[in-house]
Scaffold this motif. Structure first.
Motif, mmCIF file in Angstrom:
data_model
loop_
_atom_site.group_PDB
_atom_site.id
_atom_site.type_symbol
_atom_site.label_atom_id
_atom_site.label_comp_id
_atom_site.label_asym_id
_atom_site.label_seq_id
_atom_site.Cartn_x
_atom_site.Cartn_y
_atom_site.Cartn_z
ATOM 1 N N ILE A 1 0.850 -1.203 0.000
ATOM 2 C CA ILE A 1 0.000 0.000 0.000
ATOM 3 C C ILE A 1 0.878 1.243 0.000
ATOM 4 N N GLU A 2 1.892 1.254 0.856
ATOM 5 C CA GLU A 2 2.771 2.421 0.931
ATOM 6 C C GLU A 2 3.554 2.620 -0.355
ATOM 7 N N ALA A 3 4.009 1.543 -0.966
ATOM 8 C CA ALA A 3 4.751 1.641 -2.221
ATOM 9 C C ALA A 3 3.864 2.226 -3.323
ATOM 10 N N VAL A 4 2.615 1.792 -3.390
ATOM 11 C CA VAL A 4 1.675 2.333 -4.376
ATOM 12 C C VAL A 4 1.507 3.830 -4.150
ATOM 13 N N PHE A 5 1.348 4.229 -2.908
ATOM 14 C CA PHE A 5 1.160 5.642 -2.572
ATOM 15 C C PHE A 5 2.376 6.469 -2.991
ATOM 16 N N LEU A 6 3.547 6.031 -2.587
ATOM 17 C CA LEU A 6 4.759 6.794 -2.884
ATOM 18 C C LEU A 6 5.015 6.895 -4.386
ATOM 19 N N LYS A 7 4.893 5.789 -5.090
ATOM 20 C CA LYS A 7 5.134 5.800 -6.535
ATOM 21 C C LYS A 7 4.126 6.702 -7.248
ATOM 22 N N SER A 8 2.876 6.655 -6.826
ATOM 23 C CA SER A 8 1.845 7.477 -7.455
ATOM 24 C C SER A 8 2.009 8.960 -7.138
ATOM 25 N N CYS A 9 2.666 9.252 -6.039
ATOM 26 C CA CYS A 9 2.967 10.650 -5.696
ATOM 27 C C CYS A 9 4.196 11.155 -6.447
ATOM 28 N N GLY A 10 4.929 10.259 -7.105
ATOM 29 C CA GLY A 10 6.073 10.670 -7.896
ATOM 30 C C GLY A 10 7.426 10.384 -7.288
ATOM 31 N N PHE A 11 7.463 9.580 -6.241
ATOM 32 C CA PHE A 11 8.725 9.215 -5.603
ATOM 33 C C PHE A 11 9.287 7.942 -6.235
ATOM 34 N N SER A 12 10.597 7.818 -6.202
ATOM 35 C CA SER A 12 11.202 6.523 -6.494
ATOM 36 C C SER A 12 11.307 5.803 -5.148
ATOM 37 N N ILE A 13 11.130 4.505 -5.169
ATOM 38 C CA ILE A 13 11.156 3.762 -3.911
ATOM 39 C C ILE A 13 12.302 2.770 -3.910
ATOM 40 N N PRO A 14 12.812 2.442 -2.733
ATOM 41 C CA PRO A 14 12.517 3.066 -1.447
ATOM 42 C C PRO A 14 13.024 4.505 -1.402
ATOM 43 N N LEU A 15 12.456 5.282 -0.465
ATOM 44 C CA LEU A 15 12.847 6.682 -0.345
ATOM 45 C C LEU A 15 14.316 6.785 0.050
#
Length: 149
Positions: free
Chosen positions: A80-94
């Motif tokens: 869930i967190e990975a989906v959120f971060l990627k959709s916000c425009g972040f590369s993961i992991p932060l």
């Protein structure tokens, strides 16, 4: 179809966080999963890096014991967190050198992340995406076509 309780609770918390300006992708207690977990950061101990999909030892133990937080397994929380971060425009992991949106807390950025998380949560529970408005328009068009025929 009835909405599962865990989905209903998660959607309610995310809605309140978005509208109350307490949604922040860079903070473990105010990100999507942080809000789902009642603004606690105990979920972050399931991996070594914020946004990682890899469970660490602690996460694996909890996963194998069948433990959940707010109805979600450790692996589901990381997803869930990975989906959120990627959709916000972040590369993961932060990390400091990774891709990051210009304004991570803008309403537009957060809304993109929120939409993706809602779609993912609905898919986890086998429920149609509650934010999919296209069906509403399809029904209207079909109704209009029936009236003119």
């Amino acid at each position: 179809m009835d909405t599962p309780k865990r989905l209903e609770n998660a959607l309610s918390k995310l809605y309140k966080a978005f509208n109350g300006d307490t949604l922040n992708p860079e903070c473990c207690v105010q990100c999507a999963v942080g809000n789902i977990c009642d603004n606690k950061d105990n979920w972050k101990h399931f991996s070594d890096f914020h946004g990682s999909l890899q469970l660490n030892y602690v996460g694996l133990v909890h996963q194998r014991l069948g433990r959940t937080i707010q109805g979600y397994t450790p692996q589901q929380l990381l997803e869930i967190e990975a989906v959120f971060l990627k959709s916000c425009g972040f590369s993961i992991p932060l990390n400091r050198n990774g891709k990051k949106p210009v304004n991570p807390t803008s309403k537009e950025t957060l809304f993109k992340g929120l939409c993706a998380v809602v779609a993912y949560l609905c898919a986890l529970d086998g429920v149609d995406n509650v934010m999919d408005y296209t069906r509403m328009f399809e029904t209207g068009i079909e109704r209009l076509q029936l009236e003119y025929n």
